[in-house]
Design a protein around this motif. Structure first.
Motif, PDB file in Angstrom:
ATOM      1  N   VAL A 140      69.052-110.069  14.204  1.00  0.00           N
ATOM      2  CA  VAL A 140      70.013-110.343  13.133  1.00  0.00           C
ATOM      3  C   VAL A 140      70.878-109.115  12.852  1.00  0.00           C
ATOM      4  CG1 VAL A 140      70.281-111.027  10.732  1.00  0.00           C
ATOM      5  CG2 VAL A 140      68.558-112.139  12.160  1.00  0.00           C
ATOM      6  N   PRO A 141      70.302-107.929  12.562  1.00  0.00           N
ATOM      7  CA  PRO A 141      71.183-106.757  12.421  1.00  0.00           C
ATOM      8  C   PRO A 141      71.851-106.353  13.733  1.00  0.00           C
ATOM      9  CG  PRO A 141      68.882-106.100  12.349  1.00  0.00           C
ATOM     10  CD  PRO A 141      68.896-107.596  12.284  1.00  0.00           C
ATOM     11  N   TYR A 142      71.209-106.680  14.861  1.00  0.00           N
ATOM     12  CA  TYR A 142      71.830-106.366  16.148  1.00  0.00           C
ATOM     13  C   TYR A 142      73.114-107.163  16.337  1.00  0.00           C
ATOM     14  CZ  TYR A 142      72.223-105.603  21.194  1.00  0.00           C
ATOM     15  OH  TYR A 142      72.675-105.269  22.435  1.00  0.00           O
ATOM     16  N   PHE A 143      73.093-108.424  15.933  1.00  0.00           N
ATOM     17  CA  PHE A 143      74.274-109.272  16.059  1.00  0.00           C
ATOM     18  C   PHE A 143      75.340-108.900  15.024  1.00  0.00           C
ATOM     19  CE2 PHE A 143      76.601-113.087  14.722  1.00  0.00           C
ATOM     20  CZ  PHE A 143      77.183-113.472  15.914  1.00  0.00           C
ATOM     21  N   CYS A 144      74.913-108.542  13.822  1.00  0.00           N
ATOM     22  CA  CYS A 144      75.869-108.317  12.726  1.00  0.00           C
ATOM     23  C   CYS A 144      76.421-106.900  12.694  1.00  0.00           C
ATOM     24  CB  CYS A 144      75.203-108.634  11.391  1.00  0.00           C
ATOM     25  SG  CYS A 144      74.661-110.350  11.209  1.00  0.00           S
ATOM     26  N   VAL A 191      67.383-113.270   8.731  1.00  0.00           N
ATOM     27  CA  VAL A 191      68.496-113.703   7.881  1.00  0.00           C
ATOM     28  C   VAL A 191      68.097-113.650   6.408  1.00  0.00           C
ATOM     29  CG1 VAL A 191      69.978-115.650   7.291  1.00  0.00           C
ATOM     30  CG2 VAL A 191      69.519-115.123   9.687  1.00  0.00           C
ATOM     31  N   LEU A 192      66.880-114.095   6.088  1.00  0.00           N
ATOM     32  CA  LEU A 192      66.411-114.059   4.703  1.00  0.00           C
ATOM     33  C   LEU A 192      66.317-112.629   4.191  1.00  0.00           C
ATOM     34  CD1 LEU A 192      63.600-116.796   4.755  1.00  0.00           C
ATOM     35  CD2 LEU A 192      65.940-117.004   3.873  1.00  0.00           C
ATOM     36  N   TYR A 193      65.870-111.726   5.041  1.00  0.00           N
ATOM     37  CA  TYR A 193      65.791-110.322   4.622  1.00  0.00           C
ATOM     38  C   TYR A 193      67.190-109.745   4.418  1.00  0.00           C
ATOM     39  CZ  TYR A 193      64.425-105.415   4.507  1.00  0.00           C
ATOM     40  OH  TYR A 193      64.235-104.101   4.117  1.00  0.00           O
ATOM     41  N   ARG A 194      68.111-110.114   5.253  1.00  0.00           N
ATOM     42  CA  ARG A 194      69.480-109.605   5.110  1.00  0.00           C
ATOM     43  C   ARG A 194      70.129-110.139   3.832  1.00  0.00           C
ATOM     44  NH1 ARG A 194      72.687-106.998   8.679  1.00  0.00           N
ATOM     45  NH2 ARG A 194      74.935-107.054   8.312  1.00  0.00           N
ATOM     46  N   LEU A 195      69.822-111.384   3.466  1.00  0.00           N
ATOM     47  CA  LEU A 195      70.352-111.978   2.244  1.00  0.00           C
ATOM     48  C   LEU A 195      69.545-111.580   1.009  1.00  0.00           C
ATOM     49  CD1 LEU A 195      71.081-115.601   3.543  1.00  0.00           C
ATOM     50  CD2 LEU A 195      72.715-113.721   3.267  1.00  0.00           C
ATOM     51  N   ARG A 201      63.448-107.413  -0.404  1.00  0.00           N
ATOM     52  CA  ARG A 201      63.545-105.975  -0.145  1.00  0.00           C
ATOM     53  C   ARG A 201      62.884-105.152  -1.242  1.00  0.00           C
ATOM     54  NH1 ARG A 201      69.913-105.271   1.628  1.00  0.00           N
ATOM     55  NH2 ARG A 201      69.963-106.929   3.220  1.00  0.00           N
ATOM     56  N   LYS A 202      62.834-105.696  -2.431  1.00  0.00           N
ATOM     57  CA  LYS A 202      62.244-104.969  -3.557  1.00  0.00           C
ATOM     58  C   LYS A 202      60.732-105.084  -3.580  1.00  0.00           C
ATOM     59  CE  LYS A 202      62.341-104.798  -8.636  1.00  0.00           C
ATOM     60  NZ  LYS A 202      62.932-105.377  -9.875  1.00  0.00           N
ATOM     61  N   PHE A 203      60.208-106.241  -3.235  1.00  0.00           N
ATOM     62  CA  PHE A 203      58.774-106.478  -3.364  1.00  0.00           C
ATOM     63  C   PHE A 203      57.995-106.092  -2.106  1.00  0.00           C
ATOM     64  CE2 PHE A 203      60.659-109.563  -6.391  1.00  0.00           C
ATOM     65  CZ  PHE A 203      60.064-109.086  -7.549  1.00  0.00           C
ATOM     66  N   ILE A 204      58.607-106.217  -0.928  1.00  0.00           N
ATOM     67  CA  ILE A 204      57.904-105.876   0.310  1.00  0.00           C
ATOM     68  C   ILE A 204      58.584-104.660   0.923  1.00  0.00           C
ATOM     69  CG2 ILE A 204      57.079-106.719   2.535  1.00  0.00           C
ATOM     70  CD1 ILE A 204      57.343-109.525   1.547  1.00  0.00           C
ATOM     71  N   ARG A 205      58.047-103.510   0.638  1.00  0.00           N
ATOM     72  CA  ARG A 205      58.601-102.268   1.170  1.00  0.00           C
ATOM     73  C   ARG A 205      57.532-101.188   1.149  1.00  0.00           C
ATOM     74  NH1 ARG A 205      60.301 -98.500  -2.679  1.00  0.00           N
ATOM     75  NH2 ARG A 205      60.067 -99.189  -4.852  1.00  0.00           N
ATOM     76  N   ILE A 206      57.767-100.147   1.938  1.00  0.00           N
ATOM     77  CA  ILE A 206      56.838 -99.024   2.007  1.00  0.00           C
ATOM     78  C   ILE A 206      57.187 -98.037   0.889  1.00  0.00           C
ATOM     79  CG2 ILE A 206      55.922 -97.179   3.453  1.00  0.00           C
ATOM     80  CD1 ILE A 206      55.294 -99.958   4.485  1.00  0.00           C
TER      81      ILE A 206
END
Length: 297
Positions: A140-144, A191-195, A201-206
């Motif tokens: 997804v980021p590779y394409f975008c 796609v869900l992570y990008r959106l 992004r807030k709840f699942i992160r290191i």
């Protein structure tokens, strides 16, 4: 960009760990005295739902049981390591953790719906083993984000630096209907992570302190030395390297615009920038001085 990048695993310790673990795990499970343990690494919907063996959701992502999938998946992970260099290891680890969790949930939901709710008379109870969700989420980021620069055309089809990556992904995705389901779930997870769906992004992160601890301990062991090839496009400073990369990109964009205008039948008139004029003048002054020195001799 190509697979012939000489930078190796420089500034990509997480990708180095993933590929090393996949290589060791995928090789060990094929030893004759360990073949009886392969059954625990299979994604089996019946055992997950009816026998409550939830650990299969995670263990099935640790190794590739198919050699062909291992080769294609390893090559894709090695090339897509460029996002760890771009994001940093901590953000890249957060991306992998979030997309892997999303893809696991999507796979379980899709397979449950197809098997129990839709009552499809097709044997889709097993999904292929391996980190399909991680690999295809990176598409997804590779394409975008990665620019598409055409190098040539084959039978009217443009061939870019991203073509080989897409072909490997298609090969990995088209090996079976189950692989297509896993790959599709990985793409949807990306796609869900990008959106930022449901603020993933807030709840699942290191956390930052965890990243600092790993960087100070394990990171020192996994760090790779920088490339030393003299033919590499390196400069004395980071600004010089960025300038060289921008010049290469501008040249590629210039050739693409010339090719498009030539195909349309429009005469192309290049604009000479001030930088080129200044460089040309500096070269002429240098040549003039060298001629004067030669004449004195």
């Amino acid at each position: 960009m190509s697979f012939l990048n000489i930078s190796g695993f420089y500034k990509t310790p997480l990708t180095k760990t993933l590929l090393g673990s996949l290589m060791i795990g995928s090789s060990v499970v094929h030893f004759p005295f360990l073949l009886s343990y392969k059954k625990f690494l299979i994604w089996d919907l019946v055992k997950i739902v009816e026998e409550k063996e939830v650990w299969r959701l995670l263990l099935s992502k640790l190794v590739f049981l198919d050699i062909k999938d291992f080769v294609c998946g390893s090559m894709l992970l090695f090339y897509l390591r460029l996002f760890e260099k771009r994001y940093g290891s901590q953000k890249f680890a957060s991306y992998i953790l979030a997309t892997c969790a999303l893809s696991i949930v999507l796979e379980l939901g899709v397979m449950y719906c197809l098997t129990y709710l839709a009552n499809i008379q097709v044997n889709l109870s097993h999904l292929p083993s391996g980190p399909f969700g991680i690999i295809f989420a990176l598409f997804v980021p590779y394409f975008c984000d990665i620019p598409r620069v055409a190098h040539t055309t084959i039978l009217g089809v443009p061939v870019t630096g991203k073509t080989l990556t897409y072909l490997l992904g298609f090969q990995l995705m088209s090996s079976s209907p189950e692989a297509a389901i896993s790959a599709s779930c990985g793409i949807i997870a990306g796609v869900l992570y990008r959106l930022n769906f449901f603020w993933v992004r807030k709840f699942i992160r290191i956390p930052n302190f965890v990243g600092s601890i790993f960087k100070a301990t394990v990171g020192r062991v996994l760090d790779s030395s920088p490339p030393t090839d003299v033919d590499a496009h390196t400069g004395a400073t980071l600004e010089v390297q960025r300038q060289m990369q921008m010049e290469q990109l501008e040249q590629q964009m210039l050739w693409n615009s010339m090719r498009e205008m030539r195909n349309r039948g429009i005469p192309y008139r290049p604009r000479v920038s001030r930088l080129l004029v200044a460089n040309d003048a500096a070269v002429r002054v240098t040549l003039g001085k060298s001629r004067q020195v030669c004449m004195r001799w």
